[in-house]
Write a protein that holds these residues in place. Structure first.
Motif, PDB file in Angstrom:
ATOM      1  N   MET A   7      72.760   9.600  40.672  1.00 32.72           N
ATOM      2  CA  MET A   7      72.168   8.375  40.126  1.00 32.72           C
ATOM      3  C   MET A   7      71.159   7.845  41.135  1.00 32.72           C
ATOM      4  SD  MET A   7      75.479   6.506  38.450  1.00 32.72           S
ATOM      5  CE  MET A   7      74.482   5.440  37.407  1.00 32.72           C
ATOM      6  N   MET A   8      69.879   7.947  40.773  1.00 32.07           N
ATOM      7  CA  MET A   8      68.848   7.543  41.718  1.00 32.07           C
ATOM      8  C   MET A   8      67.666   6.920  40.995  1.00 32.07           C
ATOM      9  SD  MET A   8      69.728   8.389  44.880  1.00 32.07           S
ATOM     10  CE  MET A   8      68.171   8.355  45.716  1.00 32.07           C
ATOM     11  N   SER A   9      66.961   6.071  41.734  1.00 29.94           N
ATOM     12  CA  SER A   9      65.666   5.556  41.314  1.00 29.94           C
ATOM     13  C   SER A   9      64.608   6.350  42.048  1.00 29.94           C
ATOM     14  CB  SER A   9      65.523   4.074  41.658  1.00 29.94           C
ATOM     15  OG  SER A   9      66.286   3.286  40.795  1.00 29.94           O
ATOM     16  N   MET A  10      63.507   6.608  41.344  1.00 32.20           N
ATOM     17  CA  MET A  10      62.428   7.381  41.962  1.00 32.20           C
ATOM     18  C   MET A  10      61.086   6.937  41.403  1.00 32.20           C
ATOM     19  SD  MET A  10      63.103  11.022  40.008  1.00 32.20           S
ATOM     20  CE  MET A  10      61.522  11.799  40.231  1.00 32.20           C
ATOM     21  N   SER A  11      60.050   7.170  42.182  1.00 32.03           N
ATOM     22  CA  SER A  11      58.690   6.916  41.709  1.00 32.03           C
ATOM     23  C   SER A  11      58.299   8.027  40.738  1.00 32.03           C
ATOM     24  CB  SER A  11      57.725   6.886  42.894  1.00 32.03           C
ATOM     25  OG  SER A  11      57.691   8.155  43.532  1.00 32.03           O
ATOM     26  N   LEU A  12      57.256   7.804  39.984  1.00 31.08           N
ATOM     27  CA  LEU A  12      56.794   8.821  39.041  1.00 31.08           C
ATOM     28  C   LEU A  12      56.413  10.115  39.758  1.00 31.08           C
ATOM     29  CD1 LEU A  12      56.143   9.539  36.122  1.00 31.08           C
ATOM     30  CD2 LEU A  12      53.860   8.588  36.480  1.00 31.08           C
ATOM     31  N   ASP A  13      55.975  10.009  41.020  1.00 34.04           N
ATOM     32  CA  ASP A  13      55.630  11.212  41.771  1.00 34.04           C
ATOM     33  C   ASP A  13      56.803  11.779  42.574  1.00 34.04           C
ATOM     34  OD1 ASP A  13      55.310   8.963  43.392  1.00 34.04           O
ATOM     35  OD2 ASP A  13      53.475   9.645  44.345  1.00 34.04           O
ATOM     36  N   GLY A  14      58.029  11.337  42.281  1.00 32.90           N
ATOM     37  CA  GLY A  14      59.218  12.012  42.780  1.00 32.90           C
ATOM     38  C   GLY A  14      59.827  11.536  44.080  1.00 32.90           C
ATOM     39  N   PHE A  15      59.419  10.371  44.591  1.00 35.09           N
ATOM     40  CA  PHE A  15      59.949   9.874  45.858  1.00 35.09           C
ATOM     41  C   PHE A  15      61.006   8.791  45.623  1.00 35.09           C
ATOM     42  CE2 PHE A  15      55.629  11.348  46.760  1.00 35.09           C
ATOM     43  CZ  PHE A  15      55.900  12.275  47.746  1.00 35.09           C
ATOM     44  N   ILE A  16      62.014   8.744  46.499  1.00 39.13           N
ATOM     45  CA  ILE A  16      63.031   7.695  46.392  1.00 39.13           C
ATOM     46  C   ILE A  16      62.738   6.529  47.325  1.00 39.13           C
ATOM     47  CG2 ILE A  16      64.825   9.284  45.651  1.00 39.13           C
ATOM     48  CD1 ILE A  16      66.022   8.686  48.584  1.00 39.13           C
ATOM     49  N   GLU A  17      61.902   6.785  48.321  1.00 41.49           N
ATOM     50  CA  GLU A  17      61.495   5.727  49.245  1.00 41.49           C
ATOM     51  C   GLU A  17      60.148   6.105  49.834  1.00 41.49           C
ATOM     52  OE1 GLU A  17      64.505   5.560  52.296  1.00 41.49           O
ATOM     53  OE2 GLU A  17      63.928   7.488  53.131  1.00 41.49           O
ATOM     54  N   GLY A  18      59.438   5.080  50.328  1.00 40.26           N
ATOM     55  CA  GLY A  18      58.146   5.315  50.951  1.00 40.26           C
ATOM     56  C   GLY A  18      58.288   5.892  52.343  1.00 40.26           C
ATOM     57  N   PRO A  19      57.161   6.120  53.040  1.00 40.22           N
ATOM     58  CA  PRO A  19      57.194   6.761  54.349  1.00 40.22           C
ATOM     59  C   PRO A  19      57.924   5.956  55.414  1.00 40.22           C
ATOM     60  CG  PRO A  19      54.957   6.087  53.769  1.00 40.22           C
ATOM     61  CD  PRO A  19      55.805   5.850  52.572  1.00 40.22           C
ATOM     62  N   ASP A  20      58.029   4.656  55.252  1.00 38.54           N
ATOM     63  CA  ASP A  20      58.748   3.824  56.221  1.00 38.54           C
ATOM     64  C   ASP A  20      60.090   3.363  55.645  1.00 38.54           C
ATOM     65  OD1 ASP A  20      56.707   3.944  58.191  1.00 38.54           O
ATOM     66  OD2 ASP A  20      55.560   2.452  57.043  1.00 38.54           O
ATOM     67  N   HIS A  21      60.665   4.192  54.759  1.00 38.70           N
ATOM     68  CA  HIS A  21      61.939   3.901  54.091  1.00 38.70           C
ATOM     69  C   HIS A  21      61.851   2.681  53.187  1.00 38.70           C
ATOM     70  CE1 HIS A  21      63.628   6.958  56.657  1.00 38.70           C
ATOM     71  NE2 HIS A  21      63.220   6.304  57.716  1.00 38.70           N
ATOM     72  N   ASP A  22      60.628   2.315  52.791  1.00 33.88           N
ATOM     73  CA  ASP A  22      60.458   1.130  51.957  1.00 33.88           C
ATOM     74  C   ASP A  22      60.795   1.429  50.493  1.00 33.88           C
ATOM     75  OD1 ASP A  22      57.892   2.642  52.325  1.00 33.88           O
ATOM     76  OD2 ASP A  22      57.270   1.352  50.669  1.00 33.88           O
ATOM     77  N   ILE A  23      61.433   0.451  49.867  1.00 31.89           N
ATOM     78  CA  ILE A  23      61.759   0.557  48.448  1.00 31.89           C
ATOM     79  C   ILE A  23      61.308  -0.704  47.701  1.00 31.89           C
ATOM     80  CG2 ILE A  23      63.672   2.181  48.735  1.00 31.89           C
ATOM     81  CD1 ILE A  23      65.580  -0.248  48.452  1.00 31.89           C
ATOM     82  N   ASP A  24      60.360  -1.435  48.285  1.00 31.68           N
ATOM     83  CA  ASP A  24      59.896  -2.666  47.654  1.00 31.68           C
ATOM     84  C   ASP A  24      59.138  -2.411  46.349  1.00 31.68           C
ATOM     85  OD1 ASP A  24      57.699  -1.524  48.904  1.00 31.68           O
ATOM     86  OD2 ASP A  24      56.973  -3.402  49.770  1.00 31.68           O
ATOM     87  N   TRP A  25      58.851  -1.170  46.045  1.00 29.88           N
ATOM     88  CA  TRP A  25      58.191  -0.808  44.792  1.00 29.88           C
ATOM     89  C   TRP A  25      59.195  -0.602  43.654  1.00 29.88           C
ATOM     90  CZ3 TRP A  25      60.057   3.904  43.415  1.00 29.88           C
ATOM     91  CH2 TRP A  25      60.573   4.699  44.455  1.00 29.88           C
TER      92      TRP A  25
END
Length: 192
Positions: A7-25
């Motif tokens: 069970m995960m959230s991901m961006s449309l391009d397949g990432f679960i977090e940004g390069p600095d572990h950010d998930i504010d998106w």
């Protein structure tokens, strides 16, 4: 036998977090959060790594304690506290909140957990998920795809030479544009 459900959230391009572990998106509004609460409530436990567990343990135990606490977030705090948690870590020495520490992901250990009575087990975290995927231990995928491209970060799925066929079991579009995709295994892995 219980299932392992990634069970995960991901961006449309397949990432679960940004390069600095950010998930504010992440676009987790009350509707999305309520879906997770309703699904998690039926499960038998959380499977996480140390980092995810420590992040969760640093917030959820008291997330419903403030005077303004309410709604799905406060509801999840109670669910999280009561739910059995299995944390995979080679370094964590102690963990509270109904938590069992396991040192390694092995087929035998996971088969032992899934043979116990109770609801399915919710797997989260890209690094831990990669270990489960490598050992062919994921039975279902519940992925919330957020309508954003972040370009780089931590990908949900590691590179592999293995192809695993999946069967779509459900979809849901939330009002904020997040799309839930639910898949089940459609047989074992194939060498690619």
């Amino acid at each position: 036998m219980r299932k392992i459900v990634l069970m995960m959230s991901m961006s449309l391009d397949g990432f679960i977090e940004g390069p600095d572990h950010d998930i504010d998106w992440h676009l987790v509004d009350d509707e999305v959060h309520q879906y997770f609460n309703d699904r998690i409530r039926t499960m038998g436990g959380f499977l996480t790594g140390r980092v995810t567990h420590e992040l969760m343990a640093g917030f959820w135990p008291t997330a419903d304690a403030g005077p303004d606490a309410g709604g799905p977030m406060a509801e999840f705090a109670g669910i999280w506290r009561e739910m059995p948690k299995f944390v995979f870590s080679r370094t964590l020495e102690r963990a509270d909140w109904n938590t069992t520490i396991l040192r390694e992901v092995t087929v035998e250990r996971i088969r032992e957990l899934t043979a116990r009575p109770g609801g399915d087990l919710a797997l989260s975290g890209a690094h831990l998920a990669a270990s489960f995927l490598r050992l062919d231990l994921v039975d279902e995928y519940h992925l919330c795809v957020h309508p954003v491209l972040i370009g780089r970060g931590t990908p949900l799925f590691p590179d592999t030479d293995t192809r695993t066929r999946l069967r779509l079991t459900g979809t849901r579009t939330f009002g904020n544009g997040v799309v839930l995709l639910r898949y089940a295994r459609n047989g074992g892995p194939e060498e690619g």
